[in-house]
Design a protein around this motif. Sequence first.
Motif: not given
Length: 550
Positions: A54-56, A86-92, A282-293
């Motif tokens: 998890l990268i903030l 594998s990276s997913i960005v989770a945003l507002r 955020t939790k979905m992205a963490l399960k679905l990728s190596d790096y969540t931004i």
Amino acid sequence: MTDIEIAKKTKLLPITEIAKKIGIEDDIESYGKYKAKIDLNVLEKLEAKANGKLILVTAITPTPFGEGKTTVSIGLTQSLNKLGYSSIVALREPSMGPVFGLKGGATGGGFSQVLPMEDINLHFTGDFHAITAANNLIAATLDNHLNRGNELEIDINNIYFKRVLDTNDRALREISIGHGKINGPIRDASFKITVASEIMAILCLSENIFDLKKRIGNIIIAKNIHGDFIHVKDLKVEGAATVILKEAIKPNLVQTTENTPVILHGGPFANIAHGCNSILATKMALKLSDYTITEAGFAADLGAEKFFDIKCRMANITPDIVVIVATVRALKHHGNGNLKEGLENLRRHIENISLYNLPVVVAINKFSDDSDEDIELIEEYTKKRNVKSIPITIHENGGNGGIHLAEEIVSLLNQEEDIPSESVKSSFEFLYTLDKSIEEKIEILCSKIYGAGSIAYSDKAKEKIKLFTEKGFDKLPICMSKTPASLSDDPKLLGSPRGFEFKITDVNISAGAGFLVIMAGNILDMPGLPKIPAAEHIDIDENGEIIGLS
């Protein structure tokens, strides 16, 4: 090219192909070709799968120029994908109020955008409209109850719940309602913008639909004539409000300009709420990728602090690294034109992140007119503090412009992998424990994060703290509502102020969301339009194409 021109030239993939990239093609409901809702059962299916990193992304104290935090978040996920991760960005999600007001859209910029930009900046999948409807159903039920005998003995002079609208409309900040023989009782009221609704904060902090319903029921809407709190559940409409939100609670799937996956969901105010996308996203992205931004609103003193002390605490997630975004022009702004002096603001934010025992890297969002000398000065300054600064050009070059930043992050996280996992996990610390008193939590925040020398409480704030302590709400985390333009409570104090008096004017409660809102100054919950609103430049041509939106 403008952002909208770049967006129009981008060849979007069908959203089913984006879903296939992360293995959820059977778990989406398409909203047209390029948008989809993600079924909540994804988290159940992947429960046994380990989380990625998890990268903030946060920033130095905001300036009128904008530092490009969202653009950096999008560019960084593109960079990581280019490196083969594998990276997913989770945003507002953006609010339409600012889109037609002063700020404009919030989907990144240049070659680091989230698409389809026009849809996302406007109605998207209808989440904000659902929140507006659920909120206003509660407000309508409250006033109907008053008009039908007021069995709950609600004190009309102590009603806290407001109606909302996803439009900047200053005329609705103070209104009077209930006029007419059958519409009463007459009372003063006001509207908030939808993103300031407690329901928005609740949606983003809920773990599932049942948690959402419980939290909505716990919203405090008023006091009765005996001084007791009245909740939404006393009106018996928490179920109906939740029904309206049954689709809105599902995170949204879209894509970047480089066809990498994006999970976009929620958009709470970053002042009177915690300013982060939903826990579910955020939790979905963490399960679905190596790096969540992901990112937090405003700078590290407001956004990152709330991300750590509110969102991470409630979601039981642990961040792995923090990226602080800075620009040359913003640092010069904080130094009144002097870059060396402005760097003290960056130093303070680095120090604040270190309070949480997290590694930090600085992303210098580079513009074409930035000199090599200025960039080198920033790099040398942070190097002396054992923090690496890396120039990026993701606006101009997309993922290619952030490769070095992505490589540095991967390198730092790989170093952490050499330490036993339990040691890494336990290194993160919250700023305060919940068992401390309200005043103790405020003092820790004001002294350690803001640098205040003393705290001045208004009589109103003192009374509220006493009340909330007596009612058993003193063990909640706190959500500071102050100016984002300074580390202090005074927007005129730029740079790195210390030793000032921090003024607490009021204390409010978001019992459904689960935090106390500490008011420092007068923070507007209904923005107004500027003299020349962005709406004057947005139009549609004879072919039905939107123009002027950015």
